[in-house]
Design an enzyme around this catalytic site. Structure first.
Site, PDB file in Angstrom:
ATOM      1  N   GLY A  49     -12.414 -17.083 -19.955  1.00  0.00           N
ATOM      2  CA  GLY A  49     -13.027 -18.279 -19.411  1.00  0.00           C
ATOM      3  C   GLY A  49     -12.050 -19.422 -19.224  1.00  0.00           C
ATOM      4  O   GLY A  49     -10.863 -19.345 -19.591  1.00  0.00           O
ATOM      5  N   HIS A  50     -12.561 -20.514 -18.680  1.00  0.00           N
ATOM      6  CA  HIS A  50     -11.682 -21.656 -18.380  1.00  0.00           C
ATOM      7  C   HIS A  50     -11.101 -22.277 -19.649  1.00  0.00           C
ATOM      8  O   HIS A  50     -11.735 -22.356 -20.683  1.00  0.00           O
ATOM      9  CB  HIS A  50     -12.410 -22.715 -17.542  1.00  0.00           C
ATOM     10  N   ASN A  51      -9.845 -22.664 -19.538  1.00  0.00           N
ATOM     11  CA  ASN A  51      -9.082 -23.322 -20.603  1.00  0.00           C
ATOM     12  C   ASN A  51      -8.819 -22.437 -21.820  1.00  0.00           C
ATOM     13  O   ASN A  51      -8.427 -22.930 -22.880  1.00  0.00           O
ATOM     14  CB  ASN A  51      -9.770 -24.612 -21.050  1.00  0.00           C
ATOM     15  N   GLN A  88     -13.759 -27.429 -11.087  1.00  0.00           N
ATOM     16  CA  GLN A  88     -12.681 -26.828 -11.866  1.00  0.00           C
ATOM     17  C   GLN A  88     -11.356 -27.143 -11.159  1.00  0.00           C
ATOM     18  O   GLN A  88     -10.976 -26.490 -10.194  1.00  0.00           O
ATOM     19  CB  GLN A  88     -12.895 -25.321 -11.982  1.00  0.00           C
TER      20      GLN A  88
END
EC number: 2.3.1.191
Length: 343
Positions: free
Chosen positions: A233-235, A192
């Site tokens: 969460g990511h993005n 990440q």
């Protein structure tokens, strides 16, 4: 503080006599030197019995027997009144010698850094920032002016925080997103390498986690308010002035428009879009795109009206099943009787 001064600061009218106000409280608990308010009609009967010296109410609720501040929006104006009496948490000022600040970090002289804070290489901390004990600000983080970082917050490397942001205790920004690729030997971590960006005037509740992006950035828009125990969460991209209530989980690469409201325990799947102004009811599951302005509830989500009608039917299902079974038996008996008559 004089009641007339409160009225002047809030820009609202005073009806009745002036008096000294020592604080604010509920209608049920206020004393004769305190200011209370009425915003919910449910509590209107308490106006006649409250011990408050003065009340902040709408024009149609004003009393002749008590000093009143008259407001078109009592809840909002009472919140502003509370700000006049609220005492900030923490009294530490300056830079504690018990904090670790890397020699390549930049700290504004007006910032307050409490004992046992870690500030890494290349980090920048702006004017009037307050960082409470136990907090970690990693390498190359940027914390803009007037930010409050309460105890035990973690800002992982590269995190960017805008002006006037409040991070409550235990907030984690920029932790790794949940990204893995399936290999023959097992799961392979997808590094990440993106960042987390929090825009101006955002407030984030205790023990909320916002992951860094796998690539690019995770972003929370200006003015958004996030409750305790939320996971982004990511993005994920959250628009401006959204409200995200406790225990919401939003999976990676989902986008929220401006003014979106997610009630408690809403789950949102990844890689979908929620349009501007949509509102999702508590404990709902969102698995597909939501157009702007929709009010939805349920698992999976449906129109809120349909959800309410469905919820009203649910308790009746056992009885309906029994009645249906009885009708099926009666219908079978009738068919048999008609068949026998036709022979």
């Amino acid at each position: 503080m004089l009641l007339s001064e409160i009225a002047s600061r809030l820009g609202i009218a005073l009806k009745g006599s002036d008096m000294e106000i020592s604080g604010v409280n509920t209608l049920a608990d206020a004393s004769e030197s305190e200011l209370s308010f009425l915003a919910n009609p449910k509590y209107a009967p308490q106006l006649e019995t409250t011990g408050a010296g003065a009340v902040l109410v709408s024009a149609d609720q004003a009393l002749d027997s008590k000093s009143c501040l008259i407001s078109a929006n009592p809840y909002l104006d009472f919140a502003r009144a509370v700000q006049l009496f609220a005492k900030p948490q923490g009294s530490f000022e300056g830079m504690s010698p018990l904090a670790f600040v890397h020699e390549d970090a930049s700290i504004d002289p007006s910032a307050s850094i409490a004992p046992f804070v870690f500030i890494g290489r290349g980090a920048k901390v702006g004017a009037r920032v307050r960082v409470f004990s136990g907090s970690y600000i990693g390498e190359d983080c940027v914390v803009d002016e007037d930010v409050i970082i309460y105890p035990n917050c973690s800002l992982m490397a590269g995190t960017m925080v805008g002006k006037r942001v409040i991070l409550h205790a235990g907030t984690v920004l920029g932790s790794d997103g949940f990204g893995f690729a399936q290999a023959a030997s097992g799961m392979t971590k997808f590094p990440q390498i993106g960042r987390t960006v929090i825009e101006d005037d955002v407030e984030i509740g205790a023990n909320t986690t916002i992951d860094r992006a796998a690539l690019g950035e995770t972003r929370v828009g200006q003015g958004t308010k996030i409750d305790n125990l939320v996971q982004l969460g990511h993005n994920v991209r959250v628009g401006r002035n959204c409200i995200i209530v406790s225990q919401v989980g939003i999976a990676g690469s989902t986008t929220l428009g401006n003014g979106v409201v997610l009630a408690g325990q809403v789950g949102v799947a990844g890689h979908i879009n929620l349009g501007d102004g949509c509102r999702i009811g508590a404990k709902s599951g969102v698995g597909k795109d939501v157009p702007p302005g929709q009010d939805l509830s349920g698992i999976p989500v449906m129109s809120h009206g349909s959800f309410l009608r469905t919820s009203a039917i649910m308790p009746k299902l056992p009885d309906m099943k029994r009645r249906l079974g009885k009708l099926e038996k009666e219908l079978a008996a009738l068919r048999e009787e008609l068949a026998n008559k036709g022979k």
